[in-house]
Motif scaffolding. Structure first.
Motif, PDB file in Angstrom:
ATOM      1  N   GLU A 100      56.512  54.275  33.199  1.00 32.93           N
ATOM      2  CA  GLU A 100      57.136  54.905  34.449  1.00 32.93           C
ATOM      3  C   GLU A 100      56.343  55.519  35.622  1.00 32.93           C
ATOM      4  N   ILE A 101      55.073  55.859  35.311  1.00 37.28           N
ATOM      5  CA  ILE A 101      54.288  56.456  36.051  1.00 37.28           C
ATOM      6  C   ILE A 101      53.027  55.514  36.740  1.00 37.28           C
ATOM      7  N   LEU A 102      53.210  54.331  36.762  1.00 37.66           N
ATOM      8  CA  LEU A 102      51.989  53.298  36.925  1.00 37.66           C
ATOM      9  C   LEU A 102      52.301  52.680  38.079  1.00 37.66           C
ATOM     10  N   GLN A 103      51.688  52.074  38.981  1.00 34.32           N
ATOM     11  CA  GLN A 103      51.779  51.102  40.153  1.00 34.32           C
ATOM     12  C   GLN A 103      50.883  49.999  39.602  1.00 34.32           C
ATOM     13  N   TYR A 104      51.220  49.024  40.268  1.00 36.88           N
ATOM     14  CA  TYR A 104      50.542  47.670  39.988  1.00 36.88           C
ATOM     15  C   TYR A 104      50.130  46.784  41.094  1.00 36.88           C
ATOM     16  N   GLU A 105      48.811  45.967  41.104  1.00 34.68           N
ATOM     17  CA  GLU A 105      48.442  45.199  42.074  1.00 34.68           C
ATOM     18  C   GLU A 105      48.035  44.003  41.470  1.00 34.68           C
ATOM     19  N   LEU A 106      48.868  42.843  42.037  1.00 36.51           N
ATOM     20  CA  LEU A 106      48.492  41.506  41.655  1.00 36.51           C
ATOM     21  C   LEU A 106      47.614  40.815  42.713  1.00 36.51           C
ATOM     22  N   GLN A 107      46.918  39.929  42.106  1.00 39.15           N
ATOM     23  CA  GLN A 107      46.098  39.118  42.874  1.00 39.15           C
ATOM     24  C   GLN A 107      46.228  37.517  42.160  1.00 39.15           C
ATOM     25  N   TYR A 108      46.551  36.553  43.373  1.00 41.55           N
ATOM     26  CA  TYR A 108      46.571  35.262  42.594  1.00 41.55           C
ATOM     27  C   TYR A 108      46.027  34.571  43.701  1.00 41.55           C
ATOM     28  N   LYS A 109      45.520  33.161  43.382  1.00 39.39           N
ATOM     29  CA  LYS A 109      44.714  32.271  44.236  1.00 39.39           C
ATOM     30  C   LYS A 109      45.050  30.701  43.488  1.00 39.39           C
ATOM     31  N   GLU A 110      44.548  29.892  44.106  1.00 42.95           N
ATOM     32  CA  GLU A 110      44.554  28.446  43.869  1.00 42.95           C
ATOM     33  C   GLU A 110      43.288  28.628  42.877  1.00 42.95           C
ATOM     34  N   TYR A 111      43.595  27.569  41.635  1.00 44.66           N
ATOM     35  CA  TYR A 111      42.583  27.621  40.531  1.00 44.66           C
ATOM     36  C   TYR A 111      41.284  26.969  41.107  1.00 44.66           C
ATOM     37  N   GLY A 112      40.299  27.507  41.036  1.00 44.76           N
ATOM     38  CA  GLY A 112      38.736  27.086  41.409  1.00 44.76           C
ATOM     39  C   GLY A 112      38.549  27.658  42.486  1.00 44.76           C
ATOM     40  N   MET A 113      39.203  28.494  43.356  1.00 45.06           N
ATOM     41  CA  MET A 113      38.906  28.982  44.599  1.00 45.06           C
ATOM     42  C   MET A 113      38.362  30.563  44.277  1.00 45.06           C
ATOM     43  N   SER A 114      37.636  31.069  44.933  1.00 46.57           N
ATOM     44  CA  SER A 114      37.010  32.503  45.054  1.00 46.57           C
ATOM     45  C   SER A 114      37.908  33.725  44.975  1.00 46.57           C
ATOM     46  N   TRP A 115      38.000  34.448  44.264  1.00 54.64           N
ATOM     47  CA  TRP A 115      38.714  35.824  44.213  1.00 54.64           C
ATOM     48  C   TRP A 115      38.804  36.299  45.414  1.00 54.64           C
ATOM     49  N   GLU A 116      37.622  36.308  46.192  1.00 52.99           N
ATOM     50  CA  GLU A 116      37.611  37.014  47.533  1.00 52.99           C
ATOM     51  C   GLU A 116      38.499  36.496  48.355  1.00 52.99           C
ATOM     52  N   ILE A 117      39.298  35.507  48.344  1.00 51.80           N
ATOM     53  CA  ILE A 117      40.288  35.053  49.229  1.00 51.80           C
ATOM     54  C   ILE A 117      41.642  35.139  48.524  1.00 51.80           C
ATOM     55  N   ALA A 118      41.789  35.638  47.613  1.00 52.10           N
ATOM     56  CA  ALA A 118      43.224  35.726  46.675  1.00 52.10           C
ATOM     57  C   ALA A 118      43.906  36.711  47.392  1.00 52.10           C
ATOM     58  N   LEU A 119      45.342  36.215  47.267  1.00 47.65           N
ATOM     59  CA  LEU A 119      46.355  36.969  47.858  1.00 47.65           C
ATOM     60  C   LEU A 119      46.561  38.044  47.140  1.00 47.65           C
ATOM     61  N   ASN A 120      47.131  39.136  47.572  1.00 45.83           N
ATOM     62  CA  ASN A 120      47.408  40.553  46.841  1.00 45.83           C
ATOM     63  C   ASN A 120      48.953  40.604  47.165  1.00 45.83           C
TER      64      ASN A 120
END
Length: 197
Positions: free
Chosen positions: A58-78
């Protein structure tokens, strides 16, 4: 709170350095990353969910990252879930059909929580998903519907034809022609209805 100090021997002399005069551990938390991240993608959306300790949920917040497989996490969407539930949805409009995606999530104590403060956890393990294709009607369903639309006018036209043909040929065999044609028409109707089912 606590007083945290650093002691050391420098050039033969002992020195004490106070780094945190008032240190409160609950204000300096780093949580473990969420566990068991899973996903389920359909043609309309992708649902992603994960696990955290129940007493912290109940006290946590989250951040999700997703991207096309094989691409860099630097261009992932949040993406940030709107509440504290350990789940999120990605609409189909945000995904390309037939493309494989990979997602991960991290957590920290919510900014609205006054009693605790934390930095972001490390990223969780990943989950892989792919938007399902838009369902299409099979040829059989299309053909069945077409037959249903054509059945009524064709039946009406056939009845008119039989009736007209019966009048023209009534002189030749008035007792046999119409019943014979009616039986043939009934047989064709029964066969057509069997096909439609």
């Amino acid at each position: 709170g606590y007083r945290v100090s650093l002691q050391g021997n420098f050039f033969g002399h002992n020195h004490t350095y106070i780094t945190f005069p008032e240190y409160s551990p609950r204000k300096h938390i780093k949580l473990d990353p969420p566990l068991n991240i899973q996903s389920n993608a359909t043609a309309n959306k992708c649902q992603i969910w994960w696990s955290v300790p129940w007493h912290l949920a109940e006290i946590l917040q989250y951040e999700l990252q997703y991207k096309e497989y094989g691409m860099s996490w630097e261009i992932a969407l949040n993406k940030t879930p709107p509440g504290s539930l350990p789940q999120i949805e990605i609409e189909a409009t945000e995904l390309h059909s037939g493309v494989t995606y990979i997602a991960r999530v991290r957590c920290k104590v919510s900014e609205n929580e006054d009693s605790y403060h934390s930095q972001w956890s490390e990223w969780s393990q990943t989950t892989v998903f792919q938007r399902a294709g838009v369902p299409k009607l099979s040829e059989k369903i299309i053909n069945t519907r077409t037959m249903q639309f054509l059945f009524i006018p064709l039946s009406f036209g056939t009845l008119l034809y039989l009736f007209w043909n019966c009048k023209l040929s009534q002189k030749a065999s008035p007792a046999l022609t119409f019943p014979h044609q009616l039986l043939s028409f009934s047989h064709s109707i029964i066969c057509t209805m069997g096909i439609l089912r």
